[in-house]
Enzyme design. Structure first.
Site, PDB file in Angstrom:
ATOM      1  NE  ARG A  64      -2.528  -1.347   3.363  1.00  0.00           N
ATOM      2  CZ  ARG A  64      -2.315  -2.570   3.828  1.00  0.00           C
ATOM      3  NH1 ARG A  64      -2.663  -3.617   3.101  1.00  0.00           N
ATOM      4  NH2 ARG A  64      -1.754  -2.765   5.004  1.00  0.00           N
ATOM      5  CD  GLU A 101       2.576  -8.990  19.670  1.00  0.00           C
ATOM      6  OE1 GLU A 101       1.943  -8.573  18.673  1.00  0.00           O
ATOM      7  OE2 GLU A 101       2.082  -9.132  20.798  1.00  0.00           O
TER       8      GLU A 101
HETATM    9  P1  AMP Z   1       4.259  -1.870  11.789  1.00  0.00           P
HETATM   10  O1  AMP Z   1       5.523  -2.512  11.322  1.00  0.00           O
HETATM   11  O2  AMP Z   1       3.693  -2.527  13.023  1.00  0.00           O
HETATM   12  O3  AMP Z   1       4.413  -0.363  11.970  1.00  0.00           O
HETATM   13  O4  AMP Z   1       3.158  -2.127  10.699  1.00  0.00           O
HETATM   14  C1  AMP Z   1       3.152  -1.365   9.570  1.00  0.00           C
HETATM   15  C2  AMP Z   1       2.707  -2.128   8.349  1.00  0.00           C
HETATM   16  O5  AMP Z   1       1.606  -2.995   8.615  1.00  0.00           O
HETATM   17  C3  AMP Z   1       2.262  -1.146   7.308  1.00  0.00           C
HETATM   18  O6  AMP Z   1       2.790  -1.560   6.063  1.00  0.00           O
HETATM   19  C4  AMP Z   1       0.755  -1.216   7.343  1.00  0.00           C
HETATM   20  O7  AMP Z   1       0.240  -1.217   6.039  1.00  0.00           O
HETATM   21  C5  AMP Z   1       0.408  -2.494   8.064  1.00  0.00           C
HETATM   22  N1  AMP Z   1      -0.531  -2.313   9.182  1.00  0.00           N
HETATM   23  C6  AMP Z   1      -0.228  -2.466  10.502  1.00  0.00           C
HETATM   24  N2  AMP Z   1      -1.303  -2.300  11.253  1.00  0.00           N
HETATM   25  C7  AMP Z   1      -2.318  -1.999  10.425  1.00  0.00           C
HETATM   26  C8  AMP Z   1      -3.708  -1.689  10.623  1.00  0.00           C
HETATM   27  N3  AMP Z   1      -4.289  -1.658  11.834  1.00  0.00           N
HETATM   28  N4  AMP Z   1      -4.458  -1.432   9.527  1.00  0.00           N
HETATM   29  C9  AMP Z   1      -3.896  -1.446   8.292  1.00  0.00           C
HETATM   30  N5  AMP Z   1      -2.606  -1.736   8.047  1.00  0.00           N
HETATM   31  C10 AMP Z   1      -1.822  -2.005   9.101  1.00  0.00           C
END
Ligand code: AMP
Length: 176
Positions: A64, A101
């Site tokens: 995305r 995690e």
């Molecule tokens: P993080 O590494 O935990 O910051 O997760 C970021 C990635 O996961 C991004 O590429 C987001 O597109 C996806 N992502 C994480 N949580 C969500 C959420 N609640 N809704 C949509 N996409 C998410």
């Protein structure tokens, strides 16, 4: 960035509980993309803080992130570099493994995708825990680039992801 834009993004994002797994409240941005004026405003708002930052590459994270990163690169008149999941890029890659995690994940970029001292803006749709964007920043550094900022449409502030992006200015258009 206007509070009004944040409110309109919030009104357009569709929340999908327990997707793709129990406990995740997924922010579905497809209704945002379908609204061409809102989509265009988001692209301009993502680029705005970096207009005079001499960005030479926008780096976006599969998948995305690509939707927002490519038009921002066009607005900033700089190149676009995709960071992808393992095994997708055809040329020789540099990879980075990072902690989730539970377990680990991997991101890759072409070894020659950045020039030394490229000034890089990292783009993704959502900043959650910050693990993905932090790994992207580390990958940029491994490739010789200089991450100068990270921009997101949505920030899940309660997960404190920006704390993982040490010394990297973070902008988001809407914070939950
Ligand atoms: P993080 O590494 O935990 O910051 O997760 C970021 C990635 O996961 C991004 O590429 C987001 O597109 C996806 N992502 C994480 N949580 C969500 C959420 N609640 N809704 C949509 N996409 C998410």
């Amino acid at each position: 960035m206007s509070a009004d834009l944040a409110a309109r993004i919030r009104a357009s994002v569709r929340e999908i509980p327990d997707f793709p797994q129990p406990g995740i409240n997924f922010k579905d941005i497809t209704p945002v993309l379908a609204n061409h004026t809102l989509f265009a405003e988001i692209i301009h708002a993502l680029a705005e803080p970096y207009r005079t930052a001499d960005i030479t590459k926008v780096v976006a994270i599969e998948s995305r992130g690509f939707i927002f990163g490519a038009p921002v690169a066009m607005l900033l008149a700089c190149g676009f570099v995709p960071i992808r999941k393992p095994g997708k890029l055809p040329h020789t890659t540099q990879r980075i493994e990072y902690a989730l995690e539970y377990g680990t994940d991997i991101l890759e970029a072409h070894v020659d995708s950045l020039a030394v001292d490229d000034r890089v803006l990292i783009i993704d749709d959502v900043l959650a825990t910050g693990g993905t964007a932090g790994a992207a920043a580390d990958l940029v550094r491994l490739l010789g680039g200089n991450p100068v900022g990270a921009a997101f449409v949505i920030e899940l502030g309660f997960l404190a992801g920006r704390e993982k992006l040490v010394k990297l200015p973070v902008t988001s258009l809407l914070c939950y």
